[in-house]
Design a protein around this motif. Structure first.
Motif, PDB file in Angstrom:
ATOM      1  N   SER A  55     -10.210  -6.136  -5.913  1.00  0.00           N
ATOM      2  CA  SER A  55      -9.667  -5.158  -6.877  1.00  0.00           C
ATOM      3  C   SER A  55      -9.201  -3.877  -6.198  1.00  0.00           C
ATOM      4  N   ASP A  56      -9.549  -3.716  -4.889  1.00  0.00           N
ATOM      5  CA  ASP A  56      -9.171  -2.489  -4.208  1.00  0.00           C
ATOM      6  C   ASP A  56      -7.766  -2.571  -3.607  1.00  0.00           C
ATOM      7  N   THR A  58      -3.967  -2.307  -3.700  1.00  0.00           N
ATOM      8  CA  THR A  58      -2.937  -1.684  -4.529  1.00  0.00           C
ATOM      9  C   THR A  58      -1.615  -1.694  -3.765  1.00  0.00           C
ATOM     10  N   ARG A  61       4.745   0.810  -6.431  1.00  0.00           N
ATOM     11  CA  ARG A  61       5.859   0.193  -7.148  1.00  0.00           C
ATOM     12  C   ARG A  61       7.142   0.239  -6.331  1.00  0.00           C
ATOM     13  N   GLN A  90      -1.228   0.346   2.596  1.00  0.00           N
ATOM     14  CA  GLN A  90      -2.543   0.264   1.964  1.00  0.00           C
ATOM     15  C   GLN A  90      -3.345   1.531   2.214  1.00  0.00           C
TER      16      GLN A  90
END
Length: 488
Positions: A55-56, A58, A61, A90
């Motif tokens: 979940s870490d 990302t 966009r 990251q």
């Protein structure tokens, strides 16, 4: 060492899934070798496992948008470059906006190349009909040779643009087939033998007629329409001749062009056109329209627009500069100190406000705030020109026998010049609207005049000008000593 082979069709999704899995396992870019589906399979047997639940992880966009374009470039290092940048962002997401980073700059260049190739595909694909023209859905085909792998990301454009017909775009890399509203992508094909199109001759004729030889720049044209696309474009057969004959045609066009008017004539025409109003509605409707006017920025600070006031068939129109503080609040012209002084002078000259049409050259109050006070500021030439649209509409509706322009701003709006008012006052000039304009002082000038003797003389001159205006519209005889000089 991880070896990743990506398919020719569905490359963007395949790269995204592979990169996500590698990132989930924390596989550094140096431990990954990327290739396409044309690479020998035995070299690429170790595909990444399914990504763990991390979940870490990302992704900015901006990187997603960049990757969705760059994966279609023809550079064999594009996948590795993208994964290397993904690994870096990251821990440093701000890299996506760092124009000084060499790797980001390289990927932005690849992205630009893909977008340019997509644009060329949209512009230079030429369909030819291969089916029965009488069929419910007509069928077309085109051959195209893109610089990059842009058929798949560009196909949706053609689906939207030509959704009512069947078509296929064949390329050496990937071909797109659209049948009965369904898009299908397949491997590339050899150049087909497409039939001639009956409409191509008409298209070439149209191309010849829209070609402007005076604007020809061969290098720029070939940059936008590279020669590699010419062999598949029917209009390209005309290009060599059009280039060769362009200089002679441009000279003929120049010789046939009409001569230009003198500079002062063009300036006068431009000034007149700025004041031309297209208003054709009623006076009441014009008031409502004026309330919503945004032709200049003065509406932002003013309380409201202040329209003219008085009978629309008045023989005499009085034009001032702009509403003041009290006029802005009341929504009526000439109700402040200058308006009260005007009433006194008008009464002395035998004029009543009820018989006059009073308005201003500018309809919104322009001011600068000083504490709770609003200090008047003179409108600029641009603001006067923009508001002349409304003044001209009022002049057309009222059609006065005479306009009295009070002060420099009113003189500028009605005659085109706001200079030397003291020398021009008491004289009649030709107005921009085609009628006559009597130049006089503005009551606000009289209120500010010092010493008292100057103010008293200015008041007498103002009263005399208004009395002269009354006699002119009444048709009374004017003695030679007070006959106004008329300048045109």
């Amino acid at each position: 060492m991880r070896h990743i082979a990506l398919p020719k069709i569905g490359t963007a999704v395949a790269w995204r899934d592979a990169a996500r899995a590698l990132l989930g396992e924390r596989v550094p870019p140096s431990d990954v070798i990327w290739g396409g589906d044309d690479t020998p399979p035995e070299l690429f047997a170790n595909a990444p496992a399914a990504p763990p639940d991390r979940s870490d992880i990302t992704v900015p966009r901006s990187f997603v948008a960049l990757a969705n374009s760059v994966v279609w470039h023809s550079d064999p290092q594009r996948f590795a470059r993208l994964y290397a940048l993904l690994w870096r962002v990251q821990s440093a997401p701000w890299l996506m906006s760092d124009r000084g980073d060499a790797e980001v700059a390289k990927l932005r260049s690849l992205e630009k190349g893909v977008h340019r190739c997509q644009h060329k595909m949209k512009a230079f694909v030429r369909f030819r009909e291969i089916g029965d023209p009488a069929a419910p859905r007509r069928s077309f085909a085109a051959w195209f040779e893109p610089t990059h792998h842009t058929v798949e990301p560009t196909a949706q454009f053609f689906c939207r643009r030509f959704g009512d017909m069947d078509w296929r775009i064949l390329t050496p890399d990937v071909s797109a087939h659209f049948e009965k509203g369904v898009l299908r992508l397949e491997d590339g094909a050899d150049a087909p033998d497409l039939p001639d199109d009956a409409h191509e001759e008409l298209w070439v004729t149209y191309f010849r007629n829209i070609f402007n030889p005076a604007r020809l720049k061969v290098a720029a044209m070939q940059s936008e329409m590279p020669k590699k696309y010419w062999k598949n474009m029917p209009e390209a057969v005309a290009i060599p001749e059009l280039i060769a004959t362009a200089p002679a045609r441009a000279r003929a066009m120049a010789e046939a062009a009409p001569t230009l008017p003198p500079a002062h004539a063009a300036s006068a025409q431009a000034m007149q056109m700025r004041n031309v109003s297209e208003w054709t509605g009623s006076a009441c409707a014009m008031r409502d329209a004026l309330e919503g006017c945004t032709r200049c920025d003065l509406h932002k600070g003013a309380t409201q627009a202040v329209p003219g006031s008085g009978p629309v068939d008045a023989d005499l129109m009085i034009v001032g500069e702009q509403p003041g503080d009290q006029e802005d609040l009341a929504g009526r012209p000439f109700v402040g100190p200058a308006g009260q002084l005007f009433d006194q002078a008008a009464a002395h000259a035998g004029l009543t406000r009820e018989a006059l049409y009073l308005t201003n050259a500018v309809k919104h109050f322009k001011f600068t705030a000083r504490g709770k006070r609003r200090i008047h500021q003179r409108p600029t030439r641009s603001e006067i020109d923009r508001c002349a649209w409304w003044l001209n509409a009022e002049i057309k509706q009222v059609a006065p026998k005479l306009i009295v322009a009070m002060g420099a701003t009113a003189a500028l709006a009605t005659t085109g010049s706001g200079q030397a008012i003291m020398n021009r006052r008491g004289k009649i000039e030709d107005g921009l609207h085609g009628g006559k304009v009597l130049i006089t002082l503005h009551p606000a000038y009289i209120l500010r005049a010092q010493p008292a003797e100057v103010a008293q003389q200015a008041m007498r001159d103002f009263q005399a000008d208004l009395a002269l205006a009354r006699r002119i519209i009444s048709g009374d005889a004017v003695s030679p000593s007070e006959s106004p000089a008329i300048s045109g």
